[in-house]
Motif scaffolding. Structure first.
Motif, mmCIF file in Angstrom:
data_model
loop_
_atom_site.group_PDB
_atom_site.id
_atom_site.type_symbol
_atom_site.label_atom_id
_atom_site.label_comp_id
_atom_site.label_asym_id
_atom_site.label_seq_id
_atom_site.Cartn_x
_atom_site.Cartn_y
_atom_site.Cartn_z
ATOM 1 N N PHE A 1 1.346 -3.700 9.486
ATOM 2 C CA PHE A 1 1.690 -5.065 9.874
ATOM 3 C C PHE A 1 2.041 -5.192 11.351
ATOM 4 O O PHE A 1 2.629 -4.290 11.953
ATOM 5 N N GLY A 2 1.701 -6.339 11.911
ATOM 6 C CA GLY A 2 2.132 -6.693 13.240
ATOM 7 C C GLY A 2 3.535 -7.267 13.219
ATOM 8 O O GLY A 2 4.126 -7.444 12.143
ATOM 9 N N TYR B 1 -5.779 -9.028 7.433
ATOM 10 C CA TYR B 1 -5.088 -9.945 6.521
ATOM 11 C C TYR B 1 -4.178 -10.880 7.338
ATOM 12 O O TYR B 1 -3.548 -10.453 8.306
ATOM 13 N N ARG C 1 -8.155 0.313 -3.552
ATOM 14 C CA ARG C 1 -6.771 -0.027 -3.857
ATOM 15 C C ARG C 1 -5.778 0.903 -3.186
ATOM 16 O O ARG C 1 -4.593 0.595 -3.124
ATOM 17 N N GLU C 2 -6.230 2.051 -2.680
ATOM 18 C CA GLU C 2 -5.304 2.974 -2.029
ATOM 19 C C GLU C 2 -5.046 2.612 -0.579
ATOM 20 O O GLU C 2 -4.310 3.297 0.115
ATOM 21 N N GLU C 3 -5.646 1.532 -0.121
ATOM 22 C CA GLU C 3 -5.475 1.105 1.259
ATOM 23 C C GLU C 3 -4.010 0.884 1.604
ATOM 24 O O GLU C 3 -3.267 0.243 0.865
ATOM 25 N N THR C 4 -3.590 1.390 2.757
ATOM 26 C CA THR C 4 -2.269 1.079 3.294
ATOM 27 C C THR C 4 -2.438 0.027 4.370
ATOM 28 O O THR C 4 -3.261 0.178 5.272
ATOM 29 N N GLN C 5 -1.678 -1.034 4.275
ATOM 30 C CA GLN C 5 -1.740 -2.106 5.265
ATOM 31 C C GLN C 5 -0.667 -1.887 6.329
ATOM 32 O O GLN C 5 0.479 -1.556 6.009
ATOM 33 N N LEU D 1 2.297 -13.304 9.535
ATOM 34 C CA LEU D 1 2.094 -11.871 9.734
ATOM 35 C C LEU D 1 0.621 -11.535 9.641
ATOM 36 O O LEU D 1 -0.078 -12.007 8.742
#
Lengths: 116, 110
Positions: free
Chosen positions: A107-108, A33, A101-105, A91
């Motif tokens: 981040f950099g 993303y 939908r249970e995906e955890t993102q 980002l």
């Protein structure tokens, strides 16, 4: 496990110039993303990739922004030409891509862009 | 469509005092709920999440949040804050895509 890597961390350009940001997701993460975070606001999704295909680019200003993920791993976001209102933190995030939908993102650290 | 409202843009608090950061959401479908924390000049880190099951979720550093479906809220609480908790906190909901609130700046003073 290494996190999401982004470069550069900071960039200052003049309006009408072009700029590119790079992102390397967590190894094995299929979904990538790009978010734009304007000062004082929450991040806003620009584009989502699943492997090397685009899932959602509905909020990407396509007249000046482009993004690619040619080999399904790292990705580049480009702005050409830049406008003053593009000043923001960009980002990159990634997720496994197999849990809906249970995906955890994850981040950099982001790239802070200032357009003068 | 989903939306998130964080009711306080800034929350100043003294060290060891309790704190509550408020988050309300709206959605026409069931959602998952998240709190992310952003320390100065860093990216977002997941603090805790509600997917299903117990409506009270906890993080490893003493924060907790309770999902209240009737009030469409997911407030974040900590009984005793530390200086190191100073950061920006973002509430987010996920129906399709992840939608963030505008953030709450928590400032812990000695």
């Amino acid at each position: 496990e290494a996190g999401v890597a982004q470069s550069p961390r900071y960039k200052i350009i003049e309006k009408r110039q072009s700029v590119a940001f790079w992102c390397n997701p967590i190894s094995g993460h299929a979904t990538l993303y790009w978010y734009q975070q304007i000062l004082g606001q929450g991040p806003k999704l620009l584009i989502q990739f699943q492997n090397n295909g685009v899932v959602d680019d509905s909020q990407l200003p396509k007249d000046r922004f482009s993004a690619e993920r040619l080999k399904g791993v790292d990705s580049t976001l480009k702005i050409q030409p830049a406008k003053l209102e593009d000043s923001a933190v960009y980002l990159c995030a990634s997720s496994l891509g197999d849990r809906g939908r249970e995906e955890t993102q994850y981040f950099g650290p982001g790239t802070r862009l200032l357009v003068l | 469509a989903q939306s998130v409202t964080q009711l306080d843009s800034q929350v100043p608090v003294f060290e060891e005092a309790p704190v509550e950061l408020r988050c309300n959401y709206s959605s026409s479908v069931s959602v998952y709920l998240f709190w992310y924390v952003q320390y100065p000049n860093q990216g977002l880190q997941l603090l805790l999440k509600y997917l299903s099951g117990s409506t009270l979720v906890e993080s490893i550093n003493g924060f907790e949040a309770e999902f209240n479906k009737s009030q469409t809220s997911f407030h974040l609480r900590k009984p005793s804050v530390h200086i190191s908790d100073t950061a920006e906190y973002f509430c987010a909901v996920k129906g399709g895509k992840l939608i963030f609130g505008q953030g709450t700046e928590l400032s812990v003073k000695p």
